[in-house]
Design a protein around this motif. Structure first.
Motif, PDB file in Angstrom:
ATOM      1  N   THR A  62      31.357  30.934 -41.984  1.00 30.55           N
ATOM      2  CA  THR A  62      32.482  30.825 -42.922  1.00 30.55           C
ATOM      3  C   THR A  62      33.049  32.195 -43.257  1.00 30.55           C
ATOM      4  N   GLU A  63      32.165  33.150 -43.493  1.00 29.04           N
ATOM      5  CA  GLU A  63      32.608  34.499 -43.848  1.00 29.04           C
ATOM      6  C   GLU A  63      33.431  35.120 -42.722  1.00 29.04           C
ATOM      7  N   ASP A  64      32.990  34.952 -41.485  1.00 29.89           N
ATOM      8  CA  ASP A  64      33.731  35.491 -40.342  1.00 29.89           C
ATOM      9  C   ASP A  64      35.104  34.847 -40.216  1.00 29.89           C
ATOM     10  N   THR A  65      35.164  33.533 -40.441  1.00 23.65           N
ATOM     11  CA  THR A  65      36.430  32.807 -40.343  1.00 23.65           C
ATOM     12  C   THR A  65      37.426  33.307 -41.388  1.00 23.65           C
ATOM     13  N   LEU A  66      36.971  33.424 -42.624  1.00 22.81           N
ATOM     14  CA  LEU A  66      37.843  33.861 -43.712  1.00 22.81           C
ATOM     15  C   LEU A  66      38.254  35.322 -43.540  1.00 22.81           C
ATOM     16  N   GLN A  67      37.328  36.162 -43.112  1.00 24.38           N
ATOM     17  CA  GLN A  67      37.639  37.571 -42.926  1.00 24.38           C
ATOM     18  C   GLN A  67      38.665  37.762 -41.814  1.00 24.38           C
ATOM     19  N   ALA A  68      38.558  36.976 -40.753  1.00 28.00           N
ATOM     20  CA  ALA A  68      39.531  37.069 -39.666  1.00 28.00           C
ATOM     21  C   ALA A  68      40.935  36.714 -40.168  1.00 28.00           C
ATOM     22  N   ILE A  97      38.705  27.446 -36.399  1.00 22.39           N
ATOM     23  CA  ILE A  97      37.859  26.251 -36.439  1.00 22.39           C
ATOM     24  C   ILE A  97      38.129  25.354 -35.238  1.00 22.39           C
ATOM     25  N   GLU A  98      39.390  25.144 -34.906  1.00 21.35           N
ATOM     26  CA  GLU A  98      39.706  24.282 -33.772  1.00 21.35           C
ATOM     27  C   GLU A  98      39.228  24.883 -32.453  1.00 21.35           C
ATOM     28  N   GLY A  99      39.140  26.198 -32.379  1.00 17.14           N
ATOM     29  CA  GLY A  99      38.649  26.846 -31.174  1.00 17.14           C
ATOM     30  C   GLY A  99      37.150  26.748 -31.002  1.00 17.14           C
ATOM     31  N   ASP A 100      36.451  26.264 -32.020  1.00 16.96           N
ATOM     32  CA  ASP A 100      34.989  26.170 -31.985  1.00 16.96           C
ATOM     33  C   ASP A 100      34.573  24.961 -32.823  1.00 16.96           C
ATOM     34  N   SER A 101      35.282  23.847 -32.631  1.00 18.55           N
ATOM     35  CA  SER A 101      35.192  22.733 -33.574  1.00 18.55           C
ATOM     36  C   SER A 101      33.823  22.067 -33.609  1.00 18.55           C
ATOM     37  N   GLU A 102      33.174  21.924 -32.465  1.00 20.40           N
ATOM     38  CA  GLU A 102      31.886  21.222 -32.442  1.00 20.40           C
ATOM     39  C   GLU A 102      30.835  21.961 -33.260  1.00 20.40           C
ATOM     40  N   ILE A 164      39.473  21.413 -44.805  1.00 18.89           N
ATOM     41  CA  ILE A 164      38.239  21.419 -44.012  1.00 18.89           C
ATOM     42  C   ILE A 164      37.382  20.198 -44.340  1.00 18.89           C
ATOM     43  N   ALA A 165      37.335  19.824 -45.621  1.00 15.00           N
ATOM     44  CA  ALA A 165      36.582  18.627 -46.010  1.00 15.00           C
ATOM     45  C   ALA A 165      37.177  17.381 -45.363  1.00 15.00           C
ATOM     46  N   GLU A 171      37.092  12.188 -37.139  1.00 19.00           N
ATOM     47  CA  GLU A 171      36.760  12.487 -35.750  1.00 19.00           C
ATOM     48  C   GLU A 171      38.004  12.880 -34.964  1.00 19.00           C
ATOM     49  N   ASP A 172      39.138  12.929 -35.633  1.00 15.41           N
ATOM     50  CA  ASP A 172      40.400  13.296 -34.994  1.00 15.41           C
ATOM     51  C   ASP A 172      40.465  14.808 -34.838  1.00 15.41           C
ATOM     52  N   SER A 173      40.682  15.289 -33.636  1.00 16.71           N
ATOM     53  CA  SER A 173      40.732  16.733 -33.394  1.00 16.71           C
ATOM     54  C   SER A 173      41.899  17.400 -34.093  1.00 16.71           C
ATOM     55  N   ALA A 174      42.939  16.612 -34.407  1.00 19.11           N
ATOM     56  CA  ALA A 174      44.125  17.170 -35.077  1.00 19.11           C
ATOM     57  C   ALA A 174      44.040  17.058 -36.594  1.00 19.11           C
ATOM     58  N   ALA A 175      42.920  16.568 -37.117  1.00 19.83           N
ATOM     59  CA  ALA A 175      42.824  16.275 -38.554  1.00 19.83           C
ATOM     60  C   ALA A 175      42.981  17.516 -39.413  1.00 19.83           C
ATOM     61  N   LEU A 176      42.465  18.649 -38.956  1.00 22.01           N
ATOM     62  CA  LEU A 176      42.541  19.852 -39.789  1.00 22.01           C
ATOM     63  C   LEU A 176      43.981  20.307 -39.967  1.00 22.01           C
ATOM     64  N   GLY A 177      44.714  20.410 -38.872  1.00 22.56           N
ATOM     65  CA  GLY A 177      46.112  20.823 -38.967  1.00 22.56           C
ATOM     66  C   GLY A 177      46.940  19.865 -39.805  1.00 22.56           C
ATOM     67  N   LEU A 178      46.691  18.566 -39.647  1.00 22.41           N
ATOM     68  CA  LEU A 178      47.427  17.565 -40.421  1.00 22.41           C
ATOM     69  C   LEU A 178      47.117  17.671 -41.912  1.00 22.41           C
ATOM     70  N   ALA A 179      45.842  17.899 -42.240  1.00 19.09           N
ATOM     71  CA  ALA A 179      45.448  18.025 -43.646  1.00 19.09           C
ATOM     72  C   ALA A 179      46.054  19.275 -44.269  1.00 19.09           C
ATOM     73  N   ILE A 180      46.097  20.367 -43.528  1.00 25.06           N
ATOM     74  CA  ILE A 180      46.712  21.601 -44.035  1.00 25.06           C
ATOM     75  C   ILE A 180      48.185  21.373 -44.325  1.00 25.06           C
ATOM     76  N   GLU A 181      48.884  20.762 -43.379  1.00 29.10           N
ATOM     77  CA  GLU A 181      50.328  20.536 -43.569  1.00 29.10           C
ATOM     78  C   GLU A 181      50.593  19.599 -44.739  1.00 29.10           C
ATOM     79  N   GLN A 182      49.763  18.572 -44.884  1.00 32.32           N
ATOM     80  CA  GLN A 182      49.945  17.644 -45.992  1.00 32.32           C
ATOM     81  C   GLN A 182      49.716  18.334 -47.332  1.00 32.32           C
ATOM     82  N   ALA A 183      48.664  19.130 -47.415  1.00 34.67           N
ATOM     83  CA  ALA A 183      48.372  19.833 -48.667  1.00 34.67           C
ATOM     84  C   ALA A 183      49.486  20.813 -49.020  1.00 34.67           C
ATOM     85  N   LEU A 184      49.964  21.551 -48.028  1.00 28.25           N
ATOM     86  CA  LEU A 184      51.048  22.508 -48.290  1.00 28.25           C
ATOM     87  C   LEU A 184      52.330  21.796 -48.711  1.00 28.25           C
ATOM     88  N   GLU A 185      52.606  20.659 -48.081  1.00 28.35           N
ATOM     89  CA  GLU A 185      53.814  19.913 -48.435  1.00 28.35           C
ATOM     90  C   GLU A 185      53.741  19.391 -49.870  1.00 28.35           C
TER      91      GLU A 185
END
Length: 205
Positions: A62-68, A97-102, A164-165, A171-185
């Motif tokens: 988590t720390e590496d992800t946030l720092q990046a 996260i999507e680049g290393d999702s598993e 992220i939650a 199980e949808d690979s696109a769920a993270l991007g969709l959740a981010i866009e929904q929250a921002l909207e």
């Protein structure tokens, strides 16, 4: 990066991957540093050299992800409009996260079911939010810049945490991007309620 640095990074990654696999199989509390070292074919001292605590083996992801994401913001040109610059922050988290999702999903599951990791993760998130606010403040300007920066950083941290939650439950690979866009909207449209004092009186038009 030199050959020595490459070798060290590979060792660091091997230890982390081995630890996460063991945590997932037998639980965080039941896994020892000696077991991690044996599975990674290194000595316990080597594990401690890279990760001073067992908790660091998990929250380090988590720390590496946030720092990046923070470094990406710092690297943007000063003239980048702030809303666009801040979008890059959440999008950086998504891409990592999507680049290393598993593996990231396993990490999230380990954290979610291990109470002793929660306080450590809160500390990581708090320090990142403070650093993010400092960078936003530096870029924002104006007499209310400090408060604006703190609120913006809090919003970004909340969007990342909630998205992220949502992703972890899907199980949808696109769920993270969709959740981010929904929250921002929801934040953009004002659909998220903001506390209003009853002393403020009715809204005027």
């Amino acid at each position: 990066m030199g050959l020595r640095e490459i070798k060290m990074e590979r060792t660091r990654q091997l230890i982390a991957d081995t630890a996460i696999a063991l945590f997932s199989e037998q639980g965080f509390d039941a896994t020892t540093i000696d077991q991690i070292a044996a599975a990674a074919e290194v000595g316990p001292r080597t594990v401690y050299r890279y990760y001073p605590t067992k908790e660091a083996l998990v929250v380090g992801f988590t720390e590496d992800t946030l720092q990046a994401a923070l470094e990406e913001l710092r690297g943007l040109p000063e003239e980048t409009p702030l809303p666009q610059a801040l979008y890059q922050v959440v999008d950086s988290v998504r891409r990592t996260i999507e680049g290393d999702s598993e593996r990231r999903r396993v990490v999230y599951q380990v954290i979610n079911r291990t109470r002793s990791l929660h306080a450590e993760l809160r500390g990581v998130n708090w320090r990142w939010r403070e650093s993010l606010a400092e960078e936003i403040w530096r870029r924002a300007g104006g007499h209310t810049a400090e408060m604006v920066a703190a609120l913006a950083a809090a919003n970004i941290a909340a969007v990342v945490e909630i998205a992220i939650a949502e992703w972890a439950r899907s199980e949808d690979s696109a769920a993270l991007g969709l959740a981010i866009e929904q929250a921002l909207e929801l934040l953009r449209t004002g659909d998220v309620p903001i506390p209003v004092s009853p002393l403020a009186g009715p809204a005027t038009v």
